[in-house]
Every structure is written in structure tokens, then in C-alpha cells.
Design an enzyme around this catalytic site. Structure first.
Site, PDB file in Angstrom:
ATOM      1  N   TYR A  24      48.802 -25.666  67.010  1.00  0.00           N
ATOM      2  CA  TYR A  24      49.464 -24.518  66.380  1.00  0.00           C
ATOM      3  C   TYR A  24      49.644 -23.416  67.422  1.00  0.00           C
ATOM      4  O   TYR A  24      49.280 -22.265  67.208  1.00  0.00           O
ATOM      5  CB  TYR A  24      48.621 -24.041  65.201  1.00  0.00           C
ATOM      6  CG  TYR A  24      49.445 -23.313  64.155  1.00  0.00           C
ATOM      7  CD1 TYR A  24      50.405 -23.977  63.416  1.00  0.00           C
ATOM      8  CD2 TYR A  24      49.256 -21.951  63.920  1.00  0.00           C
ATOM      9  CE1 TYR A  24      51.163 -23.315  62.464  1.00  0.00           C
ATOM     10  CE2 TYR A  24      50.005 -21.282  62.963  1.00  0.00           C
ATOM     11  CZ  TYR A  24      50.959 -21.976  62.247  1.00  0.00           C
ATOM     12  OH  TYR A  24      51.710 -21.318  61.307  1.00  0.00           O
ATOM     13  N   ASP A  81      50.187 -31.183  77.259  1.00  0.00           N
ATOM     14  CA  ASP A  81      50.457 -32.578  77.602  1.00  0.00           C
ATOM     15  C   ASP A  81      49.223 -33.352  78.069  1.00  0.00           C
ATOM     16  O   ASP A  81      49.004 -34.486  77.661  1.00  0.00           O
ATOM     17  CB  ASP A  81      51.545 -32.628  78.697  1.00  0.00           C
ATOM     18  CG  ASP A  81      52.821 -31.978  78.194  1.00  0.00           C
ATOM     19  OD1 ASP A  81      53.448 -32.552  77.298  1.00  0.00           O
ATOM     20  OD2 ASP A  81      53.161 -30.878  78.663  1.00  0.00           O
ATOM     21  N   GLN A  84      46.928 -34.724  75.358  1.00  0.00           N
ATOM     22  CA  GLN A  84      47.475 -35.584  74.294  1.00  0.00           C
ATOM     23  C   GLN A  84      46.813 -36.961  74.234  1.00  0.00           C
ATOM     24  O   GLN A  84      46.590 -37.499  73.160  1.00  0.00           O
ATOM     25  CB  GLN A  84      48.995 -35.716  74.473  1.00  0.00           C
ATOM     26  CG  GLN A  84      49.708 -34.399  74.190  1.00  0.00           C
ATOM     27  CD  GLN A  84      51.206 -34.466  74.325  1.00  0.00           C
ATOM     28  OE1 GLN A  84      51.767 -35.511  74.622  1.00  0.00           O
ATOM     29  NE2 GLN A  84      51.871 -33.333  74.132  1.00  0.00           N
ATOM     30  N   HIS A 106      57.863 -33.125  74.935  1.00  0.00           N
ATOM     31  CA  HIS A 106      58.101 -33.272  76.380  1.00  0.00           C
ATOM     32  C   HIS A 106      57.721 -34.718  76.692  1.00  0.00           C
ATOM     33  O   HIS A 106      56.754 -35.250  76.132  1.00  0.00           O
ATOM     34  CB  HIS A 106      57.222 -32.252  77.121  1.00  0.00           C
ATOM     35  CG  HIS A 106      57.233 -32.365  78.614  1.00  0.00           C
ATOM     36  ND1 HIS A 106      58.328 -32.801  79.344  1.00  0.00           N
ATOM     37  CD2 HIS A 106      56.273 -32.088  79.551  1.00  0.00           C
ATOM     38  CE1 HIS A 106      58.032 -32.780  80.639  1.00  0.00           C
ATOM     39  NE2 HIS A 106      56.785 -32.356  80.774  1.00  0.00           N
ATOM     40  N   GLY A 132      58.597 -21.154  71.903  1.00  0.00           N
ATOM     41  CA  GLY A 132      58.499 -21.056  70.449  1.00  0.00           C
ATOM     42  C   GLY A 132      59.194 -19.853  69.822  1.00  0.00           C
ATOM     43  O   GLY A 132      59.818 -19.976  68.767  1.00  0.00           O
ATOM     44  N   GLU A 233      70.236 -10.506  83.156  1.00  0.00           N
ATOM     45  CA  GLU A 233      71.506 -10.432  82.403  1.00  0.00           C
ATOM     46  C   GLU A 233      72.558 -11.310  83.072  1.00  0.00           C
ATOM     47  O   GLU A 233      73.319 -12.017  82.401  1.00  0.00           O
ATOM     48  CB  GLU A 233      72.025  -8.983  82.360  1.00  0.00           C
ATOM     49  CG  GLU A 233      71.241  -8.054  81.463  1.00  0.00           C
ATOM     50  CD  GLU A 233      71.364  -8.389  79.979  1.00  0.00           C
ATOM     51  OE1 GLU A 233      72.384  -8.969  79.588  1.00  0.00           O
ATOM     52  OE2 GLU A 233      70.417  -8.092  79.218  1.00  0.00           O
ATOM     53  N   SER A 252      81.018  -6.659  93.222  1.00  0.00           N
ATOM     54  CA  SER A 252      81.984  -6.131  94.200  1.00  0.00           C
ATOM     55  C   SER A 252      82.207  -7.179  95.295  1.00  0.00           C
ATOM     56  O   SER A 252      81.373  -8.074  95.486  1.00  0.00           O
ATOM     57  CB  SER A 252      81.399  -4.870  94.827  1.00  0.00           C
ATOM     58  OG  SER A 252      80.263  -5.249  95.606  1.00  0.00           O
TER      59      SER A 252
END
Ligand code: NDP
Length: 329
Positions: A24, A81, A84, A106, A132, A233, A252
Site C-alpha cells: 500500500y 521489486d 517480491q 515492473h 502513484g 516546463e 532565442s
């Protein structure tokens, strides 16, 4: 390359699933909330109590890991990972139901053959290309984040249909899901983490240290490097327009020529390419895997030391001042 959108997925298939989310954290919470809002029956399995209160507060049922696989049809393994293998082999394999679908976000555990996958289950990769918070925020806005998808094992013959329906429930088919194999997703992801991101961070640090040594103020240097948000940005814009095109539109001629001249003349490209090749080789020959496993066994002692060194740097200390300045703007 195959791409999938909302119209390619049949949500009715997914509404027949009973979903267990294991973990979680960054991915687990957002994916659980999206699936519940899309009508899924979701339970959460978590090894420790760290997130127990948050699970309860969010209104989910928390099931002990030893029981989690018993009454569900779809299991999403959303823990780090390298953890797991132990969790899957100890808690899931003994109880997983025939025909269940196991989903990872993944390809790492599948690519490195870490899991003892039973013959009679489906296994899929459904890998969002975002953390998330945007997964949840975009879902609530009515859009979604893109994802890579692949089927690793199709024991039922319905694995594609099931994972597309799941992707729809998560909001991923709103943005689009691309078929990318487990091998490709894992190697690209690890390569970017181990070559491209360090290159970006290193060049920021190198520029900062050099310019400060040359007498420039740490705060104005950091603002120019990335803190003003201008670079972020422009990179966001380049996602839509293209990494070369964005400068043509927004910069420029002085800036454009400066970039082009450095890219075509100045850069030590061969040295960078040699290093990039070494990175991909270490992913493929498992040197990175071995190193990561040893590091995890030692409680991430090297990582903690690197983090300490970074937070002691002038760059990190300057960040605090710049954040205060930006906050007061
Ligand atoms: P997190 O680090 O946020 O996972 C935290 C969760 O895993 C917590 O529930 C935590 O439990 C549990 N956990 C931590 N260590 C262990 C352990 N040793 N054994 C069992 N449970 C443990 O993971 P992410 O959400 O970042 O990653 C989940 C998966 O999603 C990974 O496969 C990752 O590669 C993938 N992914 C992640 C992305 C990201 O942006 N983070 C993007 C795309 C894919 P507790 O609270 O009890 O400590």
C-alpha cells in the site's frame, strides 16, 4: 506496435474479478483507490503495520498475507521489486487459485526469473509510466496515465482480455496502453534509472559546483539549473512537441545555437556511449541484480551513505533557501 484504448477493453470481465493488492505504497494506494472507484472488489495485503492505519482510514479491508491469495482471482504485487520473490514464494504460491491472474507493475521479477510461477495461472505486466499521485489525480480528473502492457503467461487463454479490463479500471486505457515486452520494459526502465537520470543529476551537480567555484551565487545558479521550473516546463512541452522542436519554438537563436553547437561539437560522446553500453551490459549479465541483492541484504548501507553525502552538499543546502524564496513568491 499494438496500442489499446478504452474501446479495446471490456470492463464487464474485470467486474467479475476479486482483487488483492499487495503493498500500500506509492503504486498500491493509488491503484487500489482507482480500482474501487471503477467498481472492483479490492482487499489489501501488507506485510508490516506501517500503512495499516491508512488502509483502514481509506476504508479497505486488510487481509493477513498468509490468507490473501485464498479467495481472490487477481493479485497485484505492488511492493518493492527486490522484496517480491520472498513474499510471492512464501505467501502467494501455497494458496493461489488455479486460473488467477498475477500482475506486476515492473518487469524486474519476471525478467530476472525471481518468482516460482505456478503453471496454472496467468501472469501479466501492467506498468504505468508515472508514480502513484498522478495515477490517482488524473483518474479523478477523468483522464489517465499511459502504461506498458505484456502477457508473460496465458494459462486461461483470457489473459489479454483480463489485463485490458484491469487497465481500463485503473484509467490507463484513457491515455493509452502500449504492448511492450517484459524484457524491453525492464531493460529500458533500468537503463534510464542507471544512465539517463544519473547523467541529468550529475550534470546539474557538476554545473553547480563549477559555477559556484567560479564565484556565482549558489542561489541564482540553482534557480537557473532547475529550481525556477523553466527546464521542467520545457521538458514537459517537449513530450508533446519533440525534444528538438521545443527549443526552436521557445528559445532565442543564441540559446538554440549554443545548444546545437554543444551537441554537435563539444560533447565527449564516445566516452558517454561507452559508459551507456556498460550500463546495459551490467543489467543483462545480472551484475546489477547481484549488487542490488547484496545491498538490500545489508539494509541499503551504501545507499544511506550516498544519501547522507548528498544532503550534506552545498547544492542540497541551497535548495532549502531557494524553496523558501519560491514559497514566498
Ligand atoms: P513502495 O516502495 O511504495 O512500496 C511500499 C509498500 O511495499 C508498502 O506497502 C510496504 O509495506 C511494502 N514493503 C516494503 N518493503 C517490503 C518487504 N521487504 N516485504 C514486503 N512488503 C514490503 O513501492 P512502489 O509502489 O514504488 O513500487 C511497487 C511496484 O511498482 C514495483 O514493482 C515498482 O517497480 C513498480 N513501479 C513503481 C513506480 C513508482 O513510481 N514508484 C512506477 C511504475 C512501477 P510497509 O508499509 O508495511 O512497509
Amino acid at each position: 506496435m499494438k496500442k489499446f484504448y478504452d474501446s479495446d477493453a471490456n470492463s464487464d470481465v474485470f467486474r467479475n474479478e476479486r482483487v488483492a493488492i499487495i503493498g500500500y505504497g506509492i503504486q498500491g494506494r493509488s491503484q487500489a483507490l482507482n480500482l474501487r472507484d471503477s467498481g472492483a472488489d479490492v482487499v489489501i495485503g501488507n506485510i508490516r503495520d506501517h500503512y495499516y492505519e491508512r488502509i483502514e482510514k481509506d476504508g479497505f479491508r486488510s487481509v493477513p498475507l498468509k490468507d490473501i491469495a485464498k479467495n481472490v482471482t487477481l493479485i497485484m504485487l505492488l511492493i518493492p521489486d527486490q522484496a517480491q520473490k520472498e513474499i510471492f514464494d512464501s505467501y502467494i504460491v501455497p494458496h493461489i487459485q488455479e486460473g488467477s491472474l498475477l500482475v506486476v507493475a515492473h518487469g524486474y521479477s519476471l525478467y530476472f526469473k525471481q518468482l516460482s510461477v505456478p503453471e496454472n495461472i496467468d501472469v501479466a505486466l501492467l506498468a504505468p509510466r508515472m508514480p502513484g499521485i498522478p495515477i490517482r489525480e488524473k483518474y479523478l480528473e477523468g483522464s489517465g496515465v499511459p502504461a506498458f502492457v505484456d502477457i508473460y503467461k496465458d494459462a486461461t487463454g483470457n489473459a489479454w482480455e483480463r489485463v485490458l479490463a484491469l487497465g481500463k479500471g485503473l484509467g490507463f486505457t484513457r491515455a493509452g496502453m502500449m504492448h511492450v515486452t517484459v524484457e524491453e520494459e525492464t531493460e529500458i526502465d533500468l537503463f534510464i534509472e542507471q544512465f539517463y537520470l544519473p547523467l541529468v543529476i550529475h550534470s546539474a551537480r557538476l554545473s553547480f559546483d563549477l559555477l559556484v567555484k567560479e564565484g556565482f551565487s549558489p542561489e541564482s545558479t540553482l534557480m537557473e539549473l532547475y529550481a525556477s521550473g523553466e527546464l521542467g516546463e520545457l521538458l514537459l512541452l517537449s513530450a508533446k512537441k519533440g525534444i528538438y522542436e521545443v527549443w526552436k519554438d521557445q528559445a532565442s537563436p543564441t540559446c538554440q545555437y549554443g545548444i546545437a553547437r554543444a551537441l554537435h561539437k563539444g560533447f565527449p560522446k564516445d566516452a558517454l556511449e561507452d559508459y551507456a553500453k556498460k550500463v546495459i551490459e551490467e543489467i543483462r549479465n545480472k551484475s546489477f541484480l547481484k549488487d542490488l541483492m547484496e545491498e538490500a541484504d545489508k539494509g541499503y548501507s551504501k545507499l544511506n551513505k550516498y544519501n547522507e553525502l548528498n544532503s550534506d552538499s552545498l547544492l542540497a543546502k541551497t535548495q532549502k533557501k531557494v524553496s523558501e524564496f519560491l514559497h514566498s513568491c
